[in-house]
Write an enzyme that holds these catalytic residues in place. Structure first.
Site, PDB file in Angstrom:
ATOM      1  N   ASP A 168       0.831  -1.215   0.000  1.00  0.00           N
ATOM      2  CA  ASP A 168       0.000   0.000   0.000  1.00  0.00           C
ATOM      3  C   ASP A 168       0.857   1.252   0.000  1.00  0.00           C
ATOM      4  O   ASP A 168       0.393   2.309   0.380  1.00  0.00           O
ATOM      5  CB  ASP A 168      -0.950   0.001   1.204  1.00  0.00           C
ATOM      6  N   LYS A 191       5.087   5.260  18.802  1.00  0.00           N
ATOM      7  CA  LYS A 191       4.353   6.487  19.109  1.00  0.00           C
ATOM      8  C   LYS A 191       5.006   7.335  20.206  1.00  0.00           C
ATOM      9  O   LYS A 191       4.458   7.487  21.306  1.00  0.00           O
ATOM     10  CB  LYS A 191       2.921   6.125  19.504  1.00  0.00           C
ATOM     11  N   ASP A 235       1.639   6.234   2.015  1.00  0.00           N
ATOM     12  CA  ASP A 235       0.853   5.002   2.074  1.00  0.00           C
ATOM     13  C   ASP A 235      -0.599   5.386   1.839  1.00  0.00           C
ATOM     14  O   ASP A 235      -1.054   6.433   2.292  1.00  0.00           O
ATOM     15  CB  ASP A 235       1.053   4.277   3.411  1.00  0.00           C
TER      16      ASP A 235
END
Ligand code: GTP
Length: 366
Positions: A106, A157, A217
């Site tokens: 993707d 993160k 993406d």
């Protein structure tokens, strides 16, 4: 040289566009995403490609067959249930006896694969991970490396003050076949969270290859549209003539229609009088656009019909959609396959309509 493309995910964030096709088959400039990827790999003489599939595999197989029509050799390997990015590659171990590339199915990128492979060999790496910079690393997992690009840490993160780098895993890897020995068979396992951190911890040579090549993406509606805009505006190496207008095959475009590029109109479209099509936009094959309609920065898939005086701005309209006269489709909206919008409706900003909104379709059908 062999490449594995991971194309087994359900693409839930891209729904409803992925309800009837895998994410890697959504059209980009009227061709499946995967076809662009195959062209990119062919440009590096990578023509032996293994597709790791799970969700709607027949859709991909029916389109590409053995790959010969596209100048490559394709091998399909299925999973059921999904095995994760690393589990999927373990599942095709029998096809992988030399160093190979792995690509998330993707990602659209201009990354230079020759340079990446040279770097991998120079470093004597077991794994090389392509990295790309992002503006806001705190929603991604970042990869920390030393001055020689050897990976030291993966941080998921990071909070804005804890982020020491804005380089994230770009979903392209070069992997030595012996790495497969460390992946459990027939189990769910990912490269990002399990295999790569474990290799770094045990001192294996895992390197990073940062690049500021174009990278995106197509996992979300916003980014799906952005890739179209970037390609049409010539922001990638695969340049489309900026401001250009491409009309494929036979179309019936009224002399009073106004076309402003960059845009692509698929074959067999009928575009009525006083229609304005403003780029960057794409209209798929076999579409009909009624008189006085406006298409502005929109991507419309094949076999779709817009009535008269419809306005569609900054939106995605999928296959076999019908939009009644005078309706307005506002910025950021996505209409899935077969959606019917009755006459005079206003689809508000960022609305998503698809098969899971059947009541909407019924109550609005003409
Ligand atoms: P979301 O559901 O929207 O997160 O999309 P996704 O299912 O595609 O997951 P994600 O974007 O994280 O996947 C990145 C790439 O890896 C995509 O090309 C997926 O098709 C592929 N992928 C993810 N998980 C698997 C898996 O278990 N098996 C295979 N073969 N491919 C996978």
């Amino acid at each position: 040289m062999k490449a594995v493309i991971l194309a087994g995910g359900e693409g839930t964030r891209l729904r409803p566009l992925t309800l009837n096709r895998p994410k890697s088959m959504v059209p980009i400039l009227n061709r499946p995403f995967l076809e662009h990827m195959i062209d990119y790999l062919k440009g590096y003489n990578i023509d032996d490609i293994i597709l790791a599939l799970c969700y709607l595999p027949g859709y991909i197989q029916n389109y590409f067959g053995d790959g010969s029509d596209f100048g490559v050799r394709l091998t399909y390997v299925m999973e059921d249930p999904p095995l994760g990015t690393a589990g999927a590659v373990k599942n095709i171990e029998q096809h992988l006896d030399e160093t190979f590339f792995v690509f998330n199915g993707d990602i659209f990128t201009d990354l230079d694969l020759t340079r990446m492979m040279e770097f991998h060999q120079e470093m004597g790496a077991k794994v090389t991970i392509a990295l790309t910079p992002v503006e806001n690393p705190s929603i991604y997992g970042v990869v920390e490396a030393d001055a020689n690009s050897r990976v030291e840490r993966f941080i998921e993160k990071p909070s804005p003050d804890a982020a020491t780098t804005n380089m994230i895993n770009a979903g392209t890897y070069i992997i030595a076949p012996e790495v497969l020995e460390s992946i459990p068979a027939e189990s769910f396992c990912t490269f990002e969270r399990e295999v790569f951190p474990m290799l770094v911890e045990t001192g294996e040579p895992v390197y990073s290859h940062p690049s500021d090549a174009y990278w995106i993406d197509i996992g979300s509606h916003e980014k799906y549209l952005k890739l179209h805009y970037d390609l049409l505006r010539g922001k990638t190496a695969k340049s489309f003539p900026s401001k250009g207008i491409r009309v494929d095959g036979d179309c019936d475009i009224h002399s009073q229609a106004e076309l402003k590029g960059p845009l692509i109109i698929g074959t067999n479209c009928v575009i009525g009088p006083r229609v304005q099509v403003k780029g960057p936009s794409v209209i798929g094959p076999n579409c009909q656009i009624g008189a006085d309609s406006l298409i502005d920065r929109a991507v419309v898939w094949k076999n779709t019909r817009l009535g008269q005086a419809v306005s569609a701005r900054g939106c995605v309209i999928a296959e076999n959609v019908f939009v009644g006269d005078r309706s307005q489709i506002m910025q950021g909206s996505v209409l899935g396959d077969n959606v019917v919008v009755g006459a005079g409706k206003r689809i508000e900003r960022d609305t998503t309509l698809g098969a899971d909104n059947p009541l909407f379709q019924l109550s609005n059908a003409l």
